[in-house]
Structure formats: C-alpha cells, structure tokens
Design a protein around this motif. Sequence first.
Motif, short mmCIF file in Angstrom:
data_model
loop_
_atom_site.label_atom_id
_atom_site.label_comp_id
_atom_site.label_asym_id
_atom_site.label_seq_id
_atom_site.Cartn_x
_atom_site.Cartn_y
_atom_site.Cartn_z
N ALA A 224 10.21 5.99 -20.64
CA ALA A 224 10.24 4.85 -19.89
C ALA A 224 8.74 4.46 -19.27
N GLY A 225 7.94 5.52 -19.31
CA GLY A 225 6.69 5.25 -19.17
C GLY A 225 6.26 5.30 -17.41
N VAL A 226 7.05 6.13 -16.86
CA VAL A 226 6.80 6.24 -15.48
C VAL A 226 5.67 7.10 -15.31
N GLY B 119 0.69 -1.08 -0.04
CA GLY B 119 0.00 -0.18 0.17
C GLY B 119 0.92 1.33 -0.08
N VAL B 120 2.20 1.05 -0.36
CA VAL B 120 2.95 2.30 -0.43
C VAL B 120 2.37 3.23 -1.79
N LYS C 183 2.16 4.47 -7.66
CA LYS C 183 2.51 4.99 -8.93
C LYS C 183 4.14 4.89 -9.07
N LEU C 184 4.50 4.45 -10.07
CA LEU C 184 5.97 4.24 -10.59
C LEU C 184 6.75 5.66 -10.76
N VAL D 75 11.49 3.37 -9.26
CA VAL D 75 11.90 2.33 -9.71
C VAL D 75 13.43 2.48 -10.27
N GLY D 76 13.94 3.46 -10.70
CA GLY D 76 15.27 3.70 -11.15
C GLY D 76 15.71 5.08 -11.64
#
Length: 362
Positions: free
Chosen positions: A85-87, A40-41, A67-68, A46-47
């Motif tokens: 990257a699609g974040v 649940g964060v 959400k990334l 991601v990077g």
Amino acid sequence: MAAAEPVLLDVTCREGEQRPGASYTTEQKVAAVRALSDLGVDYVQVGFPIAGAQTGAVCDAVDVETKLTGIARAVSKDVEAAVDAGVDVIDVFAPTSERQRTELLGKDADELRSLVGETVDSATETGLEVHFTAMDGFRTDPAFLDGLFDSIDATYLTIADTVGSKTPFEVSSFLHDLDTDPTRLGVHFHDDLGVATANALTAVAHDVQKVDVSVGGIGERAGNVPVEEFVVAAETSRAVNRPALDPSTLIPRANDVLTALGESVPAEKSVLGSDVFSHESGLHTAAMLDDPATFEPFDPAAFGGSRTLYFGPQSGTGAARRLLERVGDDPDETRVAALVETLRSLDEPVPTDEALDIARRL
C-alpha cells in the motif's frame, strides 16, 4: 530526563469507518490527510491495507509531511499488504488480555508472544517504521505486557483501552505498575465512560510519548480522544507537555477534516461546536463586553476560533448599558430601559455589531 512533546497519531479516517454504515471515499480521505498534515499531527492512520486497495490509493495521491500508517494483524499477509500500500508505518496489533487472546486467537501467552515477535520482526525487515498496539492492553497483566514489550523492537508500543472501560485513576495505577520506559509507549482510548481525554492527559503526565486522537472524537462506539480537546487542555492547563503543533490552526484545520469527511459535531461539542463560543445570557454578555475571560476558559482566537455575543430577549440592563457606552451614548435610565425594551422585542437575538447599530439608532 523529562519527556518530549507528545506525538499525535490521528485515527479519524480509520476509526470513523468502524461505525455501522460509515465509509469514506478515497477523495475524502485524501483531503482529510492533507488537512491533518497542515495541522501538524505526526501520524495519520489511513486504514487497514489488507481490507482493500483504498489505503494504497490514498498513499499514492498525497505527498505530505505527516507519516501515513496502516494497521496489520499479526499475520504475514497483512504486513505484505501494508508494504504494497505504500504506508510509512506498519502498526501491528494483537489482543493481549487473557480474555481477548483466548476468545479471538485461541492461543496461550507463549504462543501470542512468539506470534507477535515473529510478525514485528518481519515487519521491521521491510525497512518501514513499525509500531505495535496491544489490543485490550489496559485489561492485560502489566507484568505480561512488560515481558512482551521487552521482546519486540518497535518505535512505539501502544496500549489500547479497546472497550473504553478505564478511568484516569486506573490508567495512572496501571502505568505506575509498568516497568517499560514510558517514552516508548503510546495510548489509545475510547470514550465509552466519557473520560478519554482525561485518560490521555493522565498518560502524558506519566511521560507516555504517543497519543491516538481523532477530530471531534469521531470513532467506533462513543469515539476516541478528540484532538481538539487534548490540544486545548494541554495548552491551557500547562500541567502536561504540549504537542509540537501550531495551536492557532487547530479549529480551522479540524473543521477542514470534518468538511472533507462529510462529518459534523453537535452544537455543544467542546471546542468545535457552533454554540461553544456563543453567549446570550444578559449577565454573561454584559461582563464579556469588558472582559471575555469572565465567562471563557480560554481565548478561542488562540486556537483559530472566534466568539459571538448575542443580544435579544435575554438581555438586561447591564448589557444595554455596555452597548450604549460602546456607541458613545449616555446610558441614563431612560435610554437603558428603551434599549432593553427594543432588544426584548426582537424575534431572535442578534450579534454584537447589529446590537450596536440598534443602540446607535435609539
């Protein structure tokens, strides 16, 4: 108006790779992201998209509620790489302290303000959510940060203790001197002085809205704010607002992340360590058979964990008496002495169920 529940951004996948020789495969990060989303964060970092194609591969492979995010220097090509990257979120960062600004960028204050403003604006124009992180923010003049924050439009403005040099007292003083609305702020702490969690709790007590965390504190150098420490402290102390996640999933999901990334924590690590909820001391186990809270700060079951009481060479008459009472036997002096002798003759301590079987066989 009181601040809402603190928002959590997990940095395990990125910060873990900041350590010398450490790296994760795409598959490992995908599994970790899914576990963190289940926990649940709110955000998972991601990077660093400009560094390679992996961030994009992870984003392509998961469909999660969290959400990334991808980090980007205040450089147009970094922003473009994050978009490709699609974040979901572009986290622009730049050094704001005079020392790091001059050493890393060779720019004066006005040049930095202009660079950050232009980059954040271009990131915002992509339609993605944008955050800004002030590297070495806690060693930056608060007045300069206020001016910089006023000039940019970002969902969260994160102040980083990049070198891990601050204590709760300094964090409190710094935030008191800032005029920026604390509900716009985030914090990123490193644990070089062993007070990262305390610093994060202090920030939330000042109504700071976002906290960067990592599972087991895994991160560069001494690591970051351990998510398990922050959540448990917030839940048990009730002195600060608690994150809006189900605490009963904390330990299982955190262990899922560690397994996914091939990481481990020391046995004595708070909350997650294998020894943390294990007890053998005769005084402890005797009391805890009746009331576990006698020697525990919280019930591990509330966070998805469990305790284990051990009996063996360290067990005394109190523990033996409680065991005999548990199996319905008369705990007279003779039987207590016999059980103590049997337990002390064991090669290694045994958990409660086995100790009860021994008591039954006397």
